[in-house]
Design a protein around this motif. Structure first.
Motif, mmCIF file in Angstrom:
data_model
loop_
_atom_site.group_PDB
_atom_site.id
_atom_site.type_symbol
_atom_site.label_atom_id
_atom_site.label_comp_id
_atom_site.label_asym_id
_atom_site.label_seq_id
_atom_site.Cartn_x
_atom_site.Cartn_y
_atom_site.Cartn_z
ATOM 1 N N GLY A 135 0.786 -1.218 0.000
ATOM 2 C CA GLY A 135 0.000 0.000 0.000
ATOM 3 C C GLY A 135 0.819 1.269 0.000
ATOM 4 N N TYR A 136 2.097 1.167 0.361
ATOM 5 C CA TYR A 136 2.957 2.345 0.285
ATOM 6 C C TYR A 136 3.302 2.696 -1.167
ATOM 7 C CZ TYR A 136 3.723 2.022 5.337
ATOM 8 O OH TYR A 136 3.557 1.983 6.697
ATOM 9 N N GLY A 158 -2.217 -2.181 2.806
ATOM 10 C CA GLY A 158 -2.648 -2.496 1.448
ATOM 11 C C GLY A 158 -3.247 -3.882 1.422
ATOM 12 N N GLY A 159 -4.327 -4.055 0.658
ATOM 13 C CA GLY A 159 -5.030 -5.326 0.686
ATOM 14 C C GLY A 159 -5.183 -5.947 -0.689
ATOM 15 N N ALA A 160 -5.846 -7.078 -0.696
ATOM 16 C CA ALA A 160 -6.160 -7.784 -1.942
ATOM 17 C C ALA A 160 -7.434 -8.580 -1.706
ATOM 18 C CB ALA A 160 -5.018 -8.713 -2.343
ATOM 19 N N GLU A 161 -8.213 -8.743 -2.739
ATOM 20 C CA GLU A 161 -9.467 -9.469 -2.629
ATOM 21 C C GLU A 161 -9.225 -10.857 -2.051
ATOM 22 O OE1 GLU A 161 -13.079 -11.103 -5.523
ATOM 23 O OE2 GLU A 161 -11.345 -10.032 -6.358
ATOM 24 N N GLY A 162 -10.060 -11.228 -1.079
ATOM 25 C CA GLY A 162 -9.956 -12.552 -0.490
ATOM 26 C C GLY A 162 -8.916 -12.664 0.605
ATOM 27 N N THR A 163 -8.349 -11.545 1.031
ATOM 28 C CA THR A 163 -7.369 -11.558 2.117
ATOM 29 C C THR A 163 -7.850 -10.660 3.246
ATOM 30 O OG1 THR A 163 -6.071 -9.666 1.324
ATOM 31 C CG2 THR A 163 -5.514 -11.837 0.433
ATOM 32 N N ILE A 164 -7.241 -10.823 4.406
ATOM 33 C CA ILE A 164 -7.564 -10.007 5.583
ATOM 34 C C ILE A 164 -6.426 -9.012 5.771
ATOM 35 C CG2 ILE A 164 -8.081 -10.046 8.047
ATOM 36 C CD1 ILE A 164 -8.736 -13.062 7.655
ATOM 37 N N GLU A 165 -6.768 -7.746 5.828
ATOM 38 C CA GLU A 165 -5.724 -6.725 5.928
ATOM 39 C C GLU A 165 -5.446 -6.369 7.383
ATOM 40 O OE1 GLU A 165 -4.685 -2.201 4.330
ATOM 41 O OE2 GLU A 165 -6.332 -3.348 3.440
ATOM 42 N N GLY A 166 -4.166 -6.218 7.708
ATOM 43 C CA GLY A 166 -3.745 -5.740 9.010
ATOM 44 C C GLY A 166 -3.080 -4.391 8.890
ATOM 45 N N ALA A 190 -3.534 4.135 17.184
ATOM 46 C CA ALA A 190 -4.240 2.856 17.063
ATOM 47 C C ALA A 190 -5.690 3.056 16.639
ATOM 48 C CB ALA A 190 -4.182 2.097 18.390
ATOM 49 N N ASP A 191 -6.360 4.094 17.160
ATOM 50 C CA ASP A 191 -7.766 4.318 16.822
ATOM 51 C C ASP A 191 -7.953 4.596 15.337
ATOM 52 O OD1 ASP A 191 -8.641 3.999 19.452
ATOM 53 O OD2 ASP A 191 -8.299 6.109 19.926
ATOM 54 N N GLN A 192 -7.109 5.440 14.782
ATOM 55 C CA GLN A 192 -7.229 5.793 13.372
ATOM 56 C C GLN A 192 -7.019 4.577 12.480
ATOM 57 O OE1 GLN A 192 -4.686 9.031 12.085
ATOM 58 N NE2 GLN A 192 -4.741 8.333 9.965
ATOM 59 N N HIS A 193 -5.994 3.780 12.785
ATOM 60 C CA HIS A 193 -5.745 2.579 11.988
ATOM 61 C C HIS A 193 -6.903 1.583 12.114
ATOM 62 C CE1 HIS A 193 -1.680 3.510 10.662
ATOM 63 N NE2 HIS A 193 -1.418 3.957 11.872
ATOM 64 N N TYR A 194 -7.456 1.485 13.321
ATOM 65 C CA TYR A 194 -8.582 0.568 13.523
ATOM 66 C C TYR A 194 -9.782 1.012 12.689
ATOM 67 C CZ TYR A 194 -12.014 -2.399 15.856
ATOM 68 O OH TYR A 194 -12.980 -3.337 16.111
ATOM 69 N N GLU A 195 -10.066 2.304 12.697
ATOM 70 C CA GLU A 195 -11.198 2.826 11.937
ATOM 71 C C GLU A 195 -11.018 2.579 10.441
ATOM 72 O OE1 GLU A 195 -14.975 4.503 11.631
ATOM 73 O OE2 GLU A 195 -13.847 3.821 13.387
ATOM 74 N N ASN A 196 -9.803 2.779 9.957
ATOM 75 C CA ASN A 196 -9.527 2.531 8.537
ATOM 76 C C ASN A 196 -9.791 1.071 8.170
ATOM 77 O OD1 ASN A 196 -8.764 5.193 8.250
ATOM 78 N ND2 ASN A 196 -6.565 4.775 8.422
ATOM 79 N N LEU A 197 -9.324 0.155 9.028
ATOM 80 C CA LEU A 197 -9.539 -1.263 8.751
ATOM 81 C C LEU A 197 -11.017 -1.627 8.834
ATOM 82 C CD1 LEU A 197 -6.579 -2.933 10.700
ATOM 83 C CD2 LEU A 197 -6.769 -2.578 8.231
ATOM 84 N N ARG A 198 -11.707 -1.052 9.811
ATOM 85 C CA ARG A 198 -13.129 -1.381 9.976
ATOM 86 C C ARG A 198 -13.955 -0.872 8.795
ATOM 87 N NH1 ARG A 198 -16.135 0.445 15.377
ATOM 88 N NH2 ARG A 198 -15.673 2.506 14.511
ATOM 89 N N ASN A 199 -13.612 0.308 8.301
ATOM 90 C CA ASN A 199 -14.332 0.834 7.143
ATOM 91 C C ASN A 199 -14.062 -0.002 5.898
ATOM 92 O OD1 ASN A 199 -15.405 2.909 8.660
ATOM 93 N ND2 ASN A 199 -13.782 4.352 8.117
ATOM 94 N N THR A 257 -13.997 -8.652 9.266
ATOM 95 C CA THR A 257 -12.770 -9.405 9.561
ATOM 96 C C THR A 257 -12.178 -8.962 10.890
ATOM 97 O OG1 THR A 257 -11.335 -7.816 8.443
ATOM 98 C CG2 THR A 257 -12.270 -9.596 7.103
ATOM 99 N N PRO A 258 -11.395 -9.820 11.531
ATOM 100 C CA PRO A 258 -10.727 -9.406 12.760
ATOM 101 C C PRO A 258 -9.650 -8.375 12.463
ATOM 102 C CG PRO A 258 -9.982 -11.576 12.084
ATOM 103 C CD PRO A 258 -11.085 -11.202 11.151
ATOM 104 N N LYS A 259 -9.403 -7.517 13.423
ATOM 105 C CA LYS A 259 -8.414 -6.445 13.247
ATOM 106 C C LYS A 259 -7.146 -6.818 14.015
ATOM 107 C CE LYS A 259 -11.859 -4.458 11.220
ATOM 108 N NZ LYS A 259 -12.796 -5.575 11.339
#
Length: 923
Positions: free
Chosen positions: A173-174, A206-214, A221-230, A235-237
């Protein structure tokens, strides 16, 4: 090239490892993943067990490891999976110890590792575009996957191993958003599946279809969590890299800014945000042996030191640190409240539920009436906050300045038995039939604990000094000081027995949860450790009390004696000096010749030093400049055998030479490969020197004389200008048709009104080298760019004329040269080989020693032990000591130093580390 049709997402289902939005489930059980990032290739195989067991004892239930392509295929077609490189054996050991594994095979791994894990020889392949949907590149990646993925696949949980997650690439993703990255990432994803990977696939940044992004981070931590949740609400964070420390590079300060106290706070922020897993990157960093330290972006010369200590919970030698105690305490706390933590939701009704003392703030997570409170201090010293809950209870909470303290409210520890506690709960499980709670507070602190239940509470044994039992006997409140000695309070509720064990900070560090195939046990205090091959753990962790272990005085011929010195003072080492650079080298002596210099990879030399030599005729000038348009490493410049310059600022360089007039002069450039870029959009730079070199150039410091609203701005100073504001200046060229811009730049730049594309990471400042020759003109030129947040160290214009080429070069591997005297037998200074022989020290069986080399007084070069390359050294800090693995010692040993300046090694010492007298015995 066109990517193959996507594989069905249903192919990702797995019966053993499942997940939902709350957590991963393994064999049907919810699991908070506390993962220790440990790289098998950064230590000898003999150290794997020690490091992994210490991670397990710290409460880690998982191991996160990269797989380094360049370690396993150091030369094309030469695969190595034996000895220290036996990654399958590492995974097997994780399984033996009951540790889950997150496998990260790359092919790109970053990791501050040379070339981000790519093998050096891949840089010689035509048409390869790294980290892209490029057929020549992917053909090599597929061949690498054919070798590495079966090793991982065979050790998935369904096959009897413990691999539970596999990562697709790394931090893509970078470079590009998911849409642009799709073809490349899905080719890698499908490649893993085709080769037998059945467990869930993950990505990070950065993600890909069918994968879980971390997410990878240290703060926010809150901002990163919100980005992943959106992005992925179902999926688990997980924090795929929670940066426990940071890497170090030559010439910088020690990277120790992330203190243990901050580590504790940041971990609690992660728990507060709602993550269901943390990979502690690094838990053990290790060492960049074999010149595998990389280079990263941000400035011209960010080259990794040989140590990858990372200021991690376990240091470079595998010793526990203050952060280890923090990691263990938090991991035990998570285990004790795992069910509540993983199933709770962020609370929103703060005002109706609580009030807190001025200067403190609170947030909470809740599951029904159970809550975890996070009390945060805005004070500048340790104070007690008072937290009043909705039921009227007012709880005292001790919080350090700027820290967070967790508070449990009515957590159900057994059916109809609830615990409220204002500090850390370390244990919440049965021990030999008794439900045990271990409650920890720092030295000198008190805890407030309340147990309420539907049945009467019966105290057993001695009554607590300060306690309150409700009239109906169903609520017990304890106000307890935490002494040096553990205090135990026993009670029964109905037919169930409970014990509360109160420990202070020191005893918390020595409280251990031991889990193996025989069951779960707990121990308080120092223990002996015997980790047998059957997977059981019998531990005795202790201190011998014998003080520092001392080494005797050695020289090159004598064996170790039993003196009292804690180190070996090399008073009379045997010295074997390298060729003086004053000697005229003939092409017949080795190496190759060419019109222009050639880089490391092109010469077939992965690492080490190359000596570039060129003779040229000089007229009456005593001083001239030389321009090296492409510089990627540190260069020592010699003229007629004497060192004149050390080029440290890479990218491009213009240096002044002092010459002999009216005769032939010899220019020699000694270059050490300091590490290839491991994190950059420009992977695959040419190491060493390549391309034409020119005489008689000039340089201008472009940080000065910028104009903005009639103001003069210096980019090397702090200025009150909004970043992104357009600024401009002029420069003048005369009889120069080539120009290079080198230094810190942003993505908006124009010269003489023509916009220039500046490639790099989006919306960020990059260190770049740009050839702007096609934009310049003779005379006055104007340059415009967007203001960069100052100060910056470098923005330089180097100009020259193409007619002044310096041709006729000879290249030779400088590490392999022997000493050759000049005609007068005079040594004019330059690289030297030093050697020292010593016998393996005899040590008591209960001493777990660690050995290091302190290179006081040396300059820069490489270290070898018994022919094994231990890596680079450079005595400009921050690294001072270099690890000598005890596993690599023989009965008689030889240490070799290649020192670029030929300095005397009389102050070089071998030392044991400070914990060498402490017993952590591993069998």
């Amino acid at each position: 090239m066109h990517r193959e049709e996507n594989m069905s997402i249903s192919d990702y289902s797995h019966t053993i490892v499942q997940y939902d939005s709350k957590s991963y489930r393994i064999n049907g059980n919810q699991v908070f993943l506390n993962s220790a990032a440990i790289h098998y290739f950064r230590m000898p195989r003999e150290e794997w067990r020690e490091v992994l067991v210490k991670a397990k004892l710290a409460g880690m239930n998982c191991v996160d490891t990269y797989f380094a392509w360049n370690v396993h295929e150091p030369d094309e077609g030469n695969w190595t999976f034996e000895g220290d490189n036996d990654c399958g054996a590492f995974l097997d050991l994780c399984a033996e110890l009951g540790l889950w594994v997150i496998a990260r095979p790359g092919p790109y791994i970053c990791a501050e590792w040379d070339f981000g894990g790519f093998p050096w020889w891949l840089n010689n392949k035509e048409d390869v575009v790294f980290r892209s949907y490029n057929k020549p590149y992917l053909d090599y990646v597929d061949r690498y996957f054919d070798a590495i993925i079966p090793i991982i696949s065979e050790r998935q949980v369904a096959n009897g191993g413990t691999v539970i997650l596999v990562q697709v690439e790394n931090e893509y993703g970078y470079l590009a958003d998911d849409e642009k990255a799709s073809d490349y990432m899905l080719h890698l994803r499908d490649g893993l599946i085709k080769r037998g990977i059945e467990v869930p696939l993950i990505t990070c940044v950065g993600g890909a279809e069918g994968t879980i992004e971390g997410a990878n981070f240290w703060s926010n931590a809150d901002q990163h969590y919100e980005n992943l949740r959106n992005k992925q609400p179902d999926t688990p964070k997980i924090v795929t890299e929670f940066w426990t420390g940071w890497f170090e590079h030559w010439g910088a300060m020690s990277a120790t800014q992330k203190t243990a106290a901050l580590y504790e706070r940041r971990t609690l922020e992660v728990l507060r945000a709602g993550y269901s897993g943390i990979s502690h990157y690094m838990f053990f960093g290790g060492t960049n042996f074999g010149n595998y330290g990389g280079r990263t972006v941000g400035a011209s010369d960010i080259f990794m030191v040989t140590s990858y200590d990372y200021d991690a919970p376990l240091n470079e030698y595998g010793r526990v640190t203050e952060k280890y105690s923090v990691a263990k305490k938090l991991a035990y706390f998570v285990k004790a409240i795992e069910g509540l933590l993983l199933n709770s939701m962020e609370g929103v009704s703060i005002d109706s539920l609580t009030s807190v003392s001025k200067g403190f703030t609170v947030r909470y997570r809740e599951l029904g009436n159970q809550r975890i409170w996070f009390v945060e201090s805005g004070k500048d010293e340790r104070e007690t906050a008072y937290l009043t809950l909705a039921n009227g209870n007012t709880i005292p909470v001790t919080v350090k300045p700027g820290a967070i303290t967790p508070v449990l409210e009515r957590m159900e520890i057994a059916p109809n038995v609830r615990l409220t506690c204002n500090t850390y709960l370390l244990c919440n499980e049965e021990i030999e039939g008794i439900h045990t709670l271990i409650i920890a507070a720092d030295n000198g602190e008190r805890s407030w604990v309340e147990i309420d239940t539907e049945q009467s509470i019966q105290l057993l044994g001695l009554r607590p000094q300060l306690m309150k039992l409700s009239a109906d006997g169903k609520r017990l409140t304890l106000d307890n000081y935490h002494f040096e000695e553990p205090q135990v309070i026993s009670l029964s509720i109905g037919d169930k027995h409970f014990q509360l064990v109160f420990v202070n900070g020191e005893m918390t560090n020595n409280t251990w949860r031991l889990e193996d195939h025989t069951g779960i046990r707990w121990a308080l205090g120092y223990l002996d450790m015997d980790i047998s091959g059957d997977g059981s753990i019998k531990v005795t962790l202790g201190r011998s009390g014998n003080g520092v272990l001392h080494l005797g005085k050695w020289d090159t011929k004598a064996v170790a004696t039993t003196g009292i010195s804690p180190y070996v003072h090399l008073e009379t080492p045997e010295i074997s000096m390298l060729t003086s650079l004053a000697v005229v080298l003939s092409p017949t002596e080795g190496g190759i010749s060419g019109e222009t210099p050639i880089g490391f990879s092109e010469l077939g030399q992965p690492y080490g030093h190359i000596l570039y030599t060129c003779d040229f005729e000089n007229d009456e000038d005593e001083e001239r400049t030389v321009v090296i348009p492409a510089v990627q490493d540190i260069i020592r410049v010699y003229v007629n055998g004497r060192e004149q310059q050390l080029i440290r600022e890479v990218g491009a360089s213009c240096v002044l030479l002092k010459l002999q007039p009216n005769q032939t002069n010899r220019l020699q450039l000694l270059v050490q490969n300091m590490g290839r870029l491991n994190f950059s959009p420009f992977l695959g730079e040419i190491k060493g020197i390549a391309g034409t070199i020119f005489l008689d150039g000039g340089t201008v410091d472009l940080r000065e004389h910028w104009q903005y609203e009639n103001k003069n701005i210096h980019l090397g100073q702090v200025s009150k200008v909004e970043p992104g504001t357009a600024i401009h200046r002029t420069f003048t060229l005369k009889d120069q048709d080539r120009a290079i811009l080198v230094g810190a730049m942003i993505d908006k730049l124009s010269i003489n009104g023509i916009q220039i594309e500046v490639k790099g990471y989006q919306d960020g400042v990059s260190f770049l080298t740009l050839d702007i020759s096609s934009y310049i003109r003779d005379g006055v030129n104007e340059i415009e760019l967007c203001y960069i947040e100052s100060p910056i160290d470098r923005l330089e214009l180097i100009a020259y004329h193409s007619k002044n080429q310096l041709n006729g070069w000879h290249m030779q591997d400088a590490d392999l040269l022997d000493r050759v005297e000049d005609q007068n037998g005079e040594f004019l200074g330059g690289p030297v080989w030093h050697t020292l022989q010593f016998t393996r020290p005899e040590l008591p069986e209960d001493v777990h020693a660690k050995l290091k080399l302190r290179l006081t007084g040396m300059s820069k070069g490489i270290i070898k032990l018994n022919g094994i390359d231990l890596g680079r050294y450079w005595q400009i800090g921050p690294q001072e000591d270099y690890k000598i693995p005890m596993a690599w010692l023989q009965d008689m040993n030889k240490v070799e130093l290649f020192d670029e300046e030929g300095r005397n090694p009389l102050r070089v010492r071998l030392l044991y580390d400070l914990q060498s007298s402490e017993r952590w015995t591993y069998i």
